[in-house]
Scaffold this active site. Structure first.
Site, mmCIF file in Angstrom:
data_model
loop_
_atom_site.group_PDB
_atom_site.id
_atom_site.type_symbol
_atom_site.label_atom_id
_atom_site.label_comp_id
_atom_site.label_asym_id
_atom_site.label_seq_id
_atom_site.Cartn_x
_atom_site.Cartn_y
_atom_site.Cartn_z
ATOM 1 N N ASP A 49 18.008 3.979 -0.832
ATOM 2 C CA ASP A 49 18.944 3.297 0.062
ATOM 3 C C ASP A 49 20.389 3.594 -0.332
ATOM 4 O O ASP A 49 20.756 3.509 -1.507
ATOM 5 C CB ASP A 49 18.669 1.791 -0.017
ATOM 6 C CG ASP A 49 19.420 0.985 1.012
ATOM 7 O OD1 ASP A 49 19.241 1.244 2.208
ATOM 8 O OD2 ASP A 49 20.190 0.093 0.610
ATOM 9 N N GLU A 55 19.354 8.260 1.497
ATOM 10 C CA GLU A 55 20.159 7.916 2.676
ATOM 11 C C GLU A 55 21.599 8.252 2.338
ATOM 12 O O GLU A 55 22.154 7.738 1.371
ATOM 13 C CB GLU A 55 20.018 6.433 3.009
ATOM 14 C CG GLU A 55 20.831 6.024 4.236
ATOM 15 C CD GLU A 55 20.848 4.521 4.462
ATOM 16 O OE1 GLU A 55 21.148 4.108 5.600
ATOM 17 O OE2 GLU A 55 20.587 3.763 3.513
#
Length: 541
Positions: A202, A260
């Site tokens: 993330d 990400e």
């Protein structure tokens, strides 16, 4: 050794992302869970899935639907227990399916034991584990992704802490070596030792924020808080940190990392993270095109609604068009739950009361306050959320046309509303329809992609007519005579396209279902495509 043998395992896989709250409820409480995922394992195997990625299922107060983690080594109780995860890992591996988890370590929940200790006193050993500042005024004008000031004053400690997301999600201090070691142990080794095959990482490029906090330039004069990613994205130590993460943890496992990567539009900067000779990340999601102006999190509008047509006349055709495109593109294929049946966005008639995502709800509240609830402004906000909001992808999976779409047996219904069209768009119905359904088409494209992996997954990409905004035409070349041509009409009107020159017999796949599958050769190079039509031509295969 052939190139196919030498490649890492993750190069050729099809990965299926599961949002645990919305996939399948096994115990009738209205919330999806780990046993529910386990109950549909053969469905995923039949679809052709090689890897399952589960969005955060760790213990959490659920302020941000699990992205606020209070304990990396426990499962959110309504989802199940660690034992359930162990059962899931074992069952998937028995079927040749790998499993990856979300690695959310830019921040924790404010209920995590680390943060509770950090804020308990200024001389606590973990005091420096979070990004904090002792001045009485907010250190900078940085804006949080979920609206408002990115600094929160903590009365208990007498200092501000940074939260780039919700105030309940304090940012960890990656400058602190002890913090990094704790992350590697608790969030990574704990699960890798149980057999997890890697992580989706993330917001991986915002760990390194430095120690000099500067005010962001004013780009939106309506607000005091300003987007400040220019100061914390792709920071000076980020590559050093990722090399350390590999040396300390990942190099000891055959694990994949999918980063990400927001706020990184320059391809050269992207390549700095994924170079094979410099172990940092296996691959990345380069999410600039799918990121809102106000946020870093990848917005999850359903692809049929966002990039094609979700009208009754064309939504099935559009879903197949996207399947044809994605199945033919180079690289690892990632697939989100429900895409295989053509699930679409929230109906535009739904009010803000039906939305659950903190980012969407907070944005609506902020704009309502800023505009004195101006109807035109709020109508624009709702149109934006209906296209891009994360709630679009979090509606319950539509398994059947029965009550609550077969997602749950809970009498009061699921945790969030089921889409109005679940009776028309569901797995059960498409299984009955067979090859002509969106589900049948996805199965076929995944199978075709694997059969011709050297061409479709690894072949050299060629773009054609790239200036045309209504069509997408590209080709693939493999060593020898094998070629592929893909022609896609991303409009509601007929369009003409010109095929590249390929010799030899041709195998053809189309999303309208009435095109000849085999031709002796491509006669003529001009094709007239119907609205939202796509065709794949394989030559020399």
């Amino acid at each position: 050794m052939s190139s196919a043998v030498a490649r890492p395992w993750w190069k050729d896989v099809v990965c299926y992302q599961i949002y645990p709250a919305s996939f399948k409820d096994s115990n009738g409480d209205g919330l999806g869970d780990i046993p529910g995922i386990l109950s549909r394992i053969d469905y995923l195997k039949d679809l052709g899935i090689d890897v399952v990625w589960i969005s955060p299922m760790f213990d959490s107060p659920q302020v941000d639907m699990g992205y606020d983690i209070s304990d990396y080594e426990r499962v959110y109780t309504p989802y199940g227990l660690v034992n359930d995860m162990e059962d899931l890992i074992y069952a998937r591996h028995q079927r040749g399916i790998k499993l990856i988890l979300d690695l959310v370590v830019n921040h924790t929940s404010d209920q995590h034991a680390w943060f509770k200790e950090s804020r308990s006193s200024k001389d606590n050993p973990r005091r420096d584990w979070y990004a904090e500042d002792g001045t009485r005024l907010p250190p900078t004008n940085w804006r949080s992704y979920f609206s408002g000031q990115a600094w929160e004053y903590d009365e208990q400690s007498g200092e501000y802490y940074l939260h780039l997301f919700a105030k309940e999600q304090p940012d960890l201090n990656w400058e602190n070596e002890e913090t990094r070691k704790a992350i590697y142990h608790s969030a990574m080794r704990f699960w890798l030792d149980k057999g997890v095959d890697g992580f989706r990482v993330d917001v991986v490029n915002i760990y390194s924020k430095g120690v000099e906090f500067k005010d962001a330039p004013i780009v939106d004069p309506r607000f005091y808080e300003q987007p400040a990613w220019c100061y914390y994205a792709n920071g000076s130590r980020i590559h050093e940190i990722l090399r350390e993460m590999n040396a300390e943890v990942l190099n000891h496992y055959d694990a994949v990392t999918v980063g990400e990567l927001p706020h990184t539009p320059d391809p050269k900067k992207v390549l700095e993270y994924v170079g094979a000779s410099d172990k940092q990340l296996s691959m990345v999601f380069q999410s600039t095109l799918s990121t809102s102006a106000r946020g870093a999190s990848t917005n999850q509008g359903r692809s049929v609604s966002r990039f094609a047509s979700d009208s009754p006349a064309y939504r099935t055709t559009s879903a197949k068009l996207l399947s044809l495109m994605l199945g033919s593109l180079t690289g690892t294929l990632f697939h989100y739950q429900g895409q295989e049946i053509g699930m679409i966005n929230i109906p535009p008639t739904w009010p803000i009361d039906f939305y659950r995502d903190i980012e969407s709800v907070n944005f609506y509240k902020t704009m309502a306050a800023q505009t004195q609830k101006d109807p035109a402004e709020l109508e624009y906000v709702m149109r934006s959320l209906q296209i891009l909001g994360r709630d679009n992808a979090r509606l319950p999976m539509q398994w059947t046309g029965g009550k609550h779409a077969g997602f749950t047996d809970c009498e009061t219904g699921p945790w969030t509303r089921v889409h109005d069209l679940y009776g028309e768009i569901n797995v059960e119905r498409q299984v009955r329809e067979g090859k002509g359904s969106v589900l049948g088409f996805w199965k076929r494209m995944i199978r075709l992609r694997k059969e011709h992996a050297e061409l479709l997954v690894h072949g050299a990409y060629e773009g054609f007519e790239i200036e045309d905004e209504k069509t997408f035409v590209f080709g693939k070349r493999e060593s020898g005579e094998k070629r592929a041509a893909v022609v896609l009409n991303f409009s509601g009107e007929e369009q003409e396209v010109e095929l590249p020159v390929y010799e030899g017999p041709v195998f053809q796949v189309g999303n309208y279902g009435d095109a000849a599958e085999k031709e002796k050769s491509i006669e003529g190079r001009i094709r007239r495509l119907r609205p939202w039509e796509g065709r794949l031509y394989l030559a020399g295969c």
